[in-house]
Write a protein that holds these residues in place. Structure first.
Motif, short mmCIF file in Angstrom:
data_model
loop_
_atom_site.label_atom_id
_atom_site.label_comp_id
_atom_site.label_asym_id
_atom_site.label_seq_id
_atom_site.Cartn_x
_atom_site.Cartn_y
_atom_site.Cartn_z
N GLU A 35 -33.94 5.10 -6.03
CA GLU A 35 -34.87 5.31 -7.45
C GLU A 35 -35.55 4.18 -8.18
O GLU A 35 -36.50 4.28 -8.20
CB GLU A 35 -34.68 6.91 -8.47
CG GLU A 35 -34.42 7.93 -7.38
CD GLU A 35 -34.80 9.56 -7.46
OE1 GLU A 35 -35.11 9.86 -7.04
OE2 GLU A 35 -35.15 9.13 -8.93
N LEU A 36 -34.48 2.77 -8.48
CA LEU A 36 -34.99 2.37 -9.45
C LEU A 36 -35.26 0.91 -9.14
O LEU A 36 -36.47 0.73 -9.05
CB LEU A 36 -33.22 1.96 -10.29
CG LEU A 36 -33.40 1.95 -11.34
CD1 LEU A 36 -31.55 2.78 -11.84
CD2 LEU A 36 -33.54 2.25 -12.61
N HIS A 37 -34.30 1.32 -7.52
CA HIS A 37 -35.23 -0.20 -6.25
C HIS A 37 -36.66 0.30 -6.16
O HIS A 37 -37.16 -0.72 -6.54
CB HIS A 37 -34.35 0.43 -4.75
CG HIS A 37 -34.94 -0.95 -3.51
ND1 HIS A 37 -36.04 -0.29 -3.46
CD2 HIS A 37 -34.59 -2.32 -3.68
CE1 HIS A 37 -36.02 -1.40 -2.43
NE2 HIS A 37 -35.39 -2.14 -2.88
N ASP A 38 -37.02 2.10 -6.00
CA ASP A 38 -38.60 2.10 -5.88
C ASP A 38 -39.38 1.84 -6.72
O ASP A 38 -40.41 1.30 -6.57
CB ASP A 38 -38.52 3.35 -4.54
CG ASP A 38 -37.64 3.51 -4.11
OD1 ASP A 38 -37.23 2.18 -3.78
OD2 ASP A 38 -37.77 4.78 -3.22
N ALA A 39 -38.50 2.44 -8.17
CA ALA A 39 -39.40 1.92 -9.12
C ALA A 39 -39.63 0.77 -9.58
O ALA A 39 -41.54 0.19 -10.12
CB ALA A 39 -38.83 2.66 -10.57
N PHE A 40 -39.11 0.16 -9.67
CA PHE A 40 -38.79 -1.83 -9.92
C PHE A 40 -39.83 -2.65 -9.13
O PHE A 40 -40.77 -3.17 -9.10
CB PHE A 40 -37.68 -2.50 -10.25
CG PHE A 40 -36.96 -2.18 -10.68
CD1 PHE A 40 -37.45 -1.77 -12.41
CD2 PHE A 40 -35.68 -1.95 -10.88
CE1 PHE A 40 -36.24 -0.63 -13.12
CE2 PHE A 40 -34.86 -1.30 -11.77
CZ PHE A 40 -35.03 -0.81 -12.69
N ILE A 41 -40.16 -2.11 -7.88
CA ILE A 41 -40.62 -2.69 -6.93
C ILE A 41 -42.73 -2.07 -7.14
O ILE A 41 -43.50 -3.02 -7.59
CB ILE A 41 -40.41 -2.51 -5.91
CG1 ILE A 41 -39.53 -3.48 -5.43
CG2 ILE A 41 -41.66 -2.89 -4.57
CD1 ILE A 41 -39.17 -2.95 -3.62
#
Ligand code: HXC
Length: 260
Positions: A35-41
């Protein structure tokens, strides 16, 4: 997008991302990392977020580390994949186009300390605690701790913290340069927002360029890094905000920046 383990709020150009898994002291399992991966993008491209604050839910932990219960059964290949993916996610944060502030509201251990290290600036509450306790679990820091901690506080302090696994308080974290400031917990988010607001008043493209020059420069030798600085310095003279900033100075008024 809705996340199960993250809360994202936006107000007046400031985004606040809260890791929200309080029952496990916000420990990073695969779901949080994904979720952090998706949120940062998404945040990188979000025109409504000019500064990002990263914090943890509750008053006990920022992030208590990678999820030990999930990591326990991993074998070597899966361990390397977990570290590689975490490094990818934390590098997205480190290289986000917006400036980032970690508001460290409690335990920042292992992967939690590493998450704070991947932000540009760190403000801690008085009760915050920092450490890289991995060697006590038979592993080493795997989300950038061996690298970002040494670059920030110097190799000797980083080695002391990593070899001993000791946990230090905010006051010491500030003394060694791991924290920019320490405030009482009830003032933590206000303080982070105050700093974000000061950043928001500057020319946005200039703030972005300074972040890029610092981050990219840190990966180069000094002469190349200085050439990069000169290049980026020059590029800013083709922006409207440079004209506005300097005209406002000569006209003795406040500048109004347009992010152009
Ligand atoms: C999984 C965790 C956790 C973690 C806490 N919890 N930290 N679960 N992974 N890292 C869970 C506990 O199991 C417990 O759930 C609940 O959160 C509350 O924690 P307690 O331990 O009961 O609280 P307390 O006694 O107050 O102690 C707080 C603490 C301690 C000192 C922060 O929880 C702790 O030492 N946590 C582990 C810290 C750590 O070693 N982090 C580094 C991980 S390695 P239950 O359900 O049991 O009650 C790492 C590697 C990164 O981060 C790189 C990977 C590639």
């Amino acid at each position: 997008k809705q996340y199960e383990t993250l809360l994202i709020e936006k107000k007046d150009g400031i985004g606040t991302l809260t890791i929200n898994r309080p029952k496990s002291l916000n420990a990073l399992n695969s779901q949080v990392l994904q979720e952090l991966h998706d949120a940062f993008i998404a945040i990188d491209q979000d025109k409504d977020i000019h500064v990002l604050i990263v914090t943890g839910s509750g008053e006990k932990a920022f992030v208590a580390g990678a999820d030990i219960k999930e990591m326990k059964e991993k074998h070597a290949l899966a361990g390397r994949e977990f570290s590689n993916f975490g490094n990818k996610v934390f590098s997205l944060l480190d290289n986000l186009s917006q400036p980032t502030i970690a508001a460290v509201n409690g335990f920042a251990l292992g992967g939690g300390c590493e998450l704070a290290l991947a932000c540009d600036i760190r403000i801690g509450s008085e009760n915050a605690k920092f450490g890289q306790p991995e060697v006590g679990l038979g592993i080493i820091p795997g989300f950038g701790g061996t690298q970002r901690l040494s670059r920030l506080v110097g190799p000797a302090k980083a080695k002391e913290l990593i070899y001993t696994g000791k946990v230090i308080k905010s006051e010491e974290a500030e003394t060694i340069g791991l924290l920019n400031a320490v405030v009482p917990i009830e003032e933590l988010l206000d303080e982070a927002n105050k700093m974000a607001t000061m950043i928001l008043k500057q020319a946005p493209l200039a703030v972005k360029a300074s972040k890029e020059a610092i981050n990219r420069g840190l990966e180069m030798d000094l002469s190349h890094a200085l050439a990069l600085e000169a290049e980026m310095f020059g590029i800013l003279f083709s922006t409207e905000d440079q004209k506005e900033g300097m005209t406002a100075f000569t006209e003795k008024r406040k500048a109004t920046f347009k992010n152009k």
